[in-house]
Design a protein around this motif. Structure first.
Motif, short mmCIF file in Angstrom:
data_model
loop_
_atom_site.label_atom_id
_atom_site.label_comp_id
_atom_site.label_asym_id
_atom_site.label_seq_id
_atom_site.Cartn_x
_atom_site.Cartn_y
_atom_site.Cartn_z
N SER A 75 0.98 -0.94 0.24
CA SER A 75 -0.17 -0.34 0.07
C SER A 75 0.58 1.09 -0.05
O SER A 75 0.09 2.89 -0.01
CB SER A 75 -1.10 -0.02 1.27
N GLY A 76 2.04 1.26 0.58
CA GLY A 76 2.70 2.04 0.49
C GLY A 76 2.89 2.70 1.43
O GLY A 76 2.76 4.18 2.21
N ALA A 77 1.69 2.35 2.71
CA ALA A 77 1.06 3.48 4.18
C ALA A 77 2.94 2.91 4.71
O ALA A 77 3.39 1.69 4.73
CB ALA A 77 -0.08 2.03 4.71
N GLN A 78 2.68 4.23 5.22
CA GLN A 78 3.80 4.52 6.67
C GLN A 78 3.61 2.86 7.63
O GLN A 78 4.93 2.77 8.07
CB GLN A 78 4.52 5.29 7.78
N LYS A 79 2.73 3.64 7.68
CA LYS A 79 2.66 2.42 9.41
C LYS A 79 1.11 1.49 9.19
O LYS A 79 -0.40 1.96 9.29
CB LYS A 79 2.80 3.03 10.77
N VAL A 80 1.60 -0.10 9.50
CA VAL A 80 0.01 -0.49 9.39
C VAL A 80 -0.12 -1.47 11.21
O VAL A 80 0.41 -2.18 11.34
CB VAL A 80 -0.01 -2.06 8.52
N ASP A 81 -0.69 -0.37 11.43
CA ASP A 81 -0.88 -1.13 12.90
C ASP A 81 -2.22 -2.26 12.94
O ASP A 81 -3.29 -1.98 12.66
CB ASP A 81 -1.70 0.05 14.42
N PRO A 82 -2.22 -3.41 13.56
CA PRO A 82 -3.12 -4.51 13.44
C PRO A 82 -3.58 -4.44 14.08
O PRO A 82 -4.89 -5.26 13.64
CB PRO A 82 -1.68 -6.33 14.18
N ASP A 83 -3.51 -3.90 15.16
CA ASP A 83 -5.32 -3.61 15.85
C ASP A 83 -6.04 -1.95 15.52
O ASP A 83 -6.79 -1.50 16.20
CB ASP A 83 -4.82 -2.59 17.50
N HIS A 84 -5.60 -1.13 14.50
CA HIS A 84 -6.57 0.13 13.70
C HIS A 84 -7.05 -0.49 12.54
O HIS A 84 -6.84 -0.78 11.78
CB HIS A 84 -4.88 0.79 13.38
N PRO A 85 -8.43 0.17 12.87
CA PRO A 85 -8.99 -0.33 12.00
C PRO A 85 -8.37 0.22 10.04
O PRO A 85 -7.95 0.79 10.37
CB PRO A 85 -9.83 0.41 11.67
N LEU A 86 -8.55 -0.91 9.58
CA LEU A 86 -8.06 -1.30 8.39
C LEU A 86 -9.16 0.02 7.45
O LEU A 86 -7.67 0.75 6.81
CB LEU A 86 -8.72 -2.53 7.46
N GLN A 87 -9.35 0.54 7.21
CA GLN A 87 -10.39 1.41 6.64
C GLN A 87 -10.15 2.93 7.04
O GLN A 87 -10.24 4.06 6.49
CB GLN A 87 -12.16 1.41 6.64
N HIS A 88 -9.55 2.55 8.18
CA HIS A 88 -9.22 4.31 8.71
C HIS A 88 -7.15 4.28 9.03
O HIS A 88 -6.65 5.46 9.34
CB HIS A 88 -9.19 4.35 10.40
N ILE A 89 -6.40 3.26 8.06
CA ILE A 89 -5.18 3.24 7.74
C ILE A 89 -4.87 4.42 6.81
O ILE A 89 -5.12 3.60 5.30
CB ILE A 89 -5.02 2.33 7.41
N ASP A 128 -3.30 5.80 2.99
CA ASP A 128 -2.94 4.46 1.82
C ASP A 128 -3.12 3.63 2.18
O ASP A 128 -2.97 2.68 1.63
CB ASP A 128 -1.72 4.84 2.09
N VAL A 129 -3.87 2.76 2.50
CA VAL A 129 -4.64 1.90 2.90
C VAL A 129 -6.26 1.88 1.80
O VAL A 129 -6.66 2.13 2.68
CB VAL A 129 -4.85 0.74 4.73
N ASP A 130 -6.61 0.76 0.71
CA ASP A 130 -7.61 1.06 0.68
C ASP A 130 -7.67 -0.95 -0.17
O ASP A 130 -6.99 -1.23 -0.10
CB ASP A 130 -8.13 2.34 -0.75
N SER A 131 -9.19 -1.13 -0.85
CA SER A 131 -9.45 -2.23 -0.87
C SER A 131 -8.75 -2.29 -2.13
O SER A 131 -8.44 -3.65 -2.20
CB SER A 131 -11.14 -1.46 -1.76
N LEU A 132 -8.57 -2.50 -3.04
CA LEU A 132 -7.42 -2.27 -4.45
C LEU A 132 -5.75 -2.86 -3.50
O LEU A 132 -5.79 -4.12 -4.06
CB LEU A 132 -7.11 -1.05 -5.12
#
Length: 84
Positions: free
Chosen positions: A17-31, A33-37
């Motif tokens: 995704s290019g997201a800087q940080k994906v926290d496993p406990d953070h809602p995916l829809q609120h991260i 740079d992360v989208d459905s694709l």
């Protein structure tokens, strides 16, 4: 079969995704740079790396404002075939 850790899955999603940080406990829809694709691209990579786990787009079927990577990881663990 060696399963990835949730941290490894988060790193893979960051890479896709290019997201800087994906926290496993953070809602995916609120991260940012992360989208459905990105999720589908991540899933495709997961399927190629772990063909014995029957993971498909149903992992995200009821994605809402509260769904986290940890929820998805729990669904993946439930799909792991029992060792004979």
């Amino acid at each position: 079969m060696s399963l990835p850790t949730i941290e490894e899955l988060a790193s893979q999603l960051e890479a896709v995704s290019g997201a800087q940080k994906v926290d496993p406990d953070h809602p995916l829809q609120h991260i940012p740079d992360v989208d459905s694709l990105d999720l589908m691209e991540w899933l495709y990579g997961f399927q190629n790396s772990y063909p014995d786990i029957p993971a498909d787009e149903s992992l995200f079927a009821d994605l809402d404002d509260t769904t986290t990577l940890r929820h998805v990881y729990d669904r993946i663990l439930a799909l792991v075939p029992a060792q004979a």
